[in-house]
Design an enzyme around this catalytic site. Structure first.
Site, PDB file in Angstrom:
ATOM      1  N   GLY A 132     -44.960 -62.666   6.869  1.00 52.28           N
ATOM      2  CA  GLY A 132     -45.538 -63.923   6.386  1.00 52.28           C
ATOM      3  C   GLY A 132     -47.027 -64.099   6.646  1.00 52.28           C
ATOM      4  CB  SER A 133     -49.887 -61.876   7.333  1.00 54.52           C
ATOM      5  OG  SER A 133     -49.982 -60.971   6.271  1.00 54.52           O
ATOM      6  NE  ARG A 152     -30.620 -58.409  -8.833  1.00 52.90           N
ATOM      7  CZ  ARG A 152     -31.552 -57.949  -7.988  1.00 52.90           C
ATOM      8  NH1 ARG A 152     -32.635 -58.632  -7.748  1.00 52.90           N
ATOM      9  NH2 ARG A 152     -31.403 -56.788  -7.404  1.00 52.90           N
ATOM     10  CG  MET A 185     -40.087 -57.140   0.482  1.00 51.17           C
ATOM     11  SD  MET A 185     -41.595 -56.849  -0.502  1.00 51.17           S
ATOM     12  CE  MET A 185     -41.751 -55.078  -0.337  1.00 51.17           C
ATOM     13  NE  ARG A 186     -32.681 -58.912  -2.793  1.00 50.42           N
ATOM     14  CZ  ARG A 186     -31.924 -57.831  -2.658  1.00 50.42           C
ATOM     15  NH1 ARG A 186     -32.246 -56.903  -1.781  1.00 50.42           N
ATOM     16  NH2 ARG A 186     -30.853 -57.663  -3.401  1.00 50.42           N
ATOM     17  CG  LEU A 210     -37.666 -63.580  -8.321  1.00 49.83           C
ATOM     18  CD1 LEU A 210     -38.899 -64.480  -8.327  1.00 49.83           C
ATOM     19  CD2 LEU A 210     -36.461 -64.316  -7.745  1.00 49.83           C
ATOM     20  CG  ASN A 264     -45.713 -60.288  -6.404  1.00 47.42           C
ATOM     21  OD1 ASN A 264     -45.348 -60.606  -5.269  1.00 47.42           O
ATOM     22  ND2 ASN A 264     -45.774 -59.025  -6.801  1.00 47.42           N
ATOM     23  CG  HIS A 296     -48.081 -54.702  -5.642  1.00 48.66           C
ATOM     24  ND1 HIS A 296     -46.828 -54.426  -5.146  1.00 48.66           N
ATOM     25  CD2 HIS A 296     -48.664 -53.503  -5.884  1.00 48.66           C
ATOM     26  CE1 HIS A 296     -46.665 -53.106  -5.103  1.00 48.66           C
ATOM     27  NE2 HIS A 296     -47.764 -52.535  -5.552  1.00 48.66           N
ATOM     28  CD  GLU A 317     -51.786 -57.748   0.624  1.00 48.22           C
ATOM     29  OE1 GLU A 317     -50.873 -58.579   0.509  1.00 48.22           O
ATOM     30  OE2 GLU A 317     -51.599 -56.591   1.055  1.00 48.22           O
TER      31      GLU A 317
HETATM   32  C1  GAR Z   1     -48.036 -57.672   1.639  1.00 48.32           C
HETATM   33  O1  GAR Z   1     -48.835 -56.534   1.816  1.00 48.32           O
HETATM   34  C2  GAR Z   1     -47.705 -57.866   0.173  1.00 48.32           C
HETATM   35  O2  GAR Z   1     -48.757 -57.509  -0.683  1.00 48.32           O
HETATM   36  C3  GAR Z   1     -46.530 -56.939   0.007  1.00 48.32           C
HETATM   37  O3  GAR Z   1     -45.769 -57.135   1.160  1.00 48.32           O
HETATM   38  C4  GAR Z   1     -46.648 -57.476   2.235  1.00 48.32           C
HETATM   39  C5  GAR Z   1     -46.129 -58.728   2.881  1.00 48.32           C
HETATM   40  O4  GAR Z   1     -46.859 -59.027   4.035  1.00 48.32           O
HETATM   41  N1  GAR Z   1     -45.790 -57.244  -1.188  1.00 48.32           N
HETATM   42  C6  GAR Z   1     -45.220 -56.319  -1.952  1.00 48.32           C
HETATM   43  O5  GAR Z   1     -45.230 -55.129  -1.687  1.00 48.32           O
HETATM   44  C7  GAR Z   1     -44.546 -56.847  -3.201  1.00 48.32           C
HETATM   45  N2  GAR Z   1     -44.297 -55.793  -4.129  1.00 48.32           N
HETATM   46  P1  GAR Z   1     -46.807 -60.469   4.661  1.00 48.32           P
HETATM   47  O6  GAR Z   1     -45.330 -60.815   4.868  1.00 48.32           O
HETATM   48  O7  GAR Z   1     -47.528 -60.336   5.982  1.00 48.32           O
HETATM   49  O8  GAR Z   1     -47.486 -61.414   3.719  1.00 48.32           O
END
Ligand code: GAR
Length: 212
Positions: free
Chosen positions: A11-12, A64, A89-90, A92, A106, A108, A173
């Site tokens: 959750g950063s 789902r 990470m699911r 939709l 989203n 990425h 990000e």
């Molecule tokens: C982040 O790097 C995000 O970009 C990635 O998961 C991480 C979550 O970090 N998302 C994906 O790969 C989606 N395809 P966080 O929980 O610290 O925000």
């Protein structure tokens, strides 16, 4: 604008959105944080900040559709207007997304359309690519696909491994996601087919070259 943030882990990016939305002049607020992992560290961050949270463990649902119906109902119950996937990470389904037309974004950790999916940083390092970065985009049913709102660019360094690259990308990000959400909340973001226009946004002049 009321945000629903969907997470699966640390959750950063949620934290970055929490920090942004806490500012008086930010045009959005977090109405609900939802996780498919009841133990997600990000849920704890949200609770500590006094945000409403919900957890729906996908393993508890027969399919789902039922899982997504619960998420959908919780988001609507909280008055959510924009759904922000932040390490959710699911995938939709098209059915869910139809209920939120151009209302799901989203983040990425790559320069999409390059390197969708998981284990992104390992793949980038192994590919020999000289740059990576992150992408915030509107969500379409295909994985890590949809109109791109903003990207960051970071160099891949010769001594990088997946962890050092991930940390460099993650820092950007945290800058990009609050910016993209702000633009949407301000009504400055328009989708034309596959392309996104951001009213009043600039473009850097310089090429980035690596190595130098
Ligand atoms: C982040 O790097 C995000 O970009 C990635 O998961 C991480 C979550 O970090 N998302 C994906 O790969 C989606 N395809 P966080 O929980 O610290 O925000």
């Amino acid at each position: 604008m009321k945000l629903g943030v969907l997470i699966s882990g640390r959750g950063s990016n949620l934290q970055a959105l929490m920090a942004a939305t806490a500012r008086d002049d930010y045009p959005a607020e977090i109405a609900l944080v939802v996780s498919n992992q009841p133990q997600a560290a990000g849920l704890e961050r949200a609770r500590e900040a006094g945000l409403a949270t919900a957890a729906f463990d996908h393993r508890d649902f027969a399919d789902r559709q039922n899982f997504e119906a619960e998420i959908d109902a919780s988001l609507r119950g909280a008055g959510v207007e924009l759904v922000c996937l932040a390490g959710f990470m699911r995938l939709l389904t098209a059915g869910f997304l139809e209920g939120w037309p151009d209302r799901v974004v989203n983040i990425h950790p790559s320069l999409l359309p390059a390197f969708p999916g998981i284990h992104v940083h390992e793949q980038v390092v192994a590919s020999g690519a000289r740059f990576s970065g992150c992408t915030v985009h509107f969500v379409r049913p295909e994985m890590d696909a949809g109109p791109i709102i903003i990207q960051s660019l970071v160099p891949v360094r010769p001594d990088d491994d997946a962890d050092t690259l991930a940390a460099r990308v993650l820092a950007t990000e945290h800058q990009c996601y609050p910016k993209a959400v702000k633009w949407i909340a301000e009504g400055r973001v328009r989708i034309n087919g596959d392309l996104v226009e951001v009213d009043g946004a600039g473009t850097p002049q310089m090429a980035a070259i690596n190595p130098i």
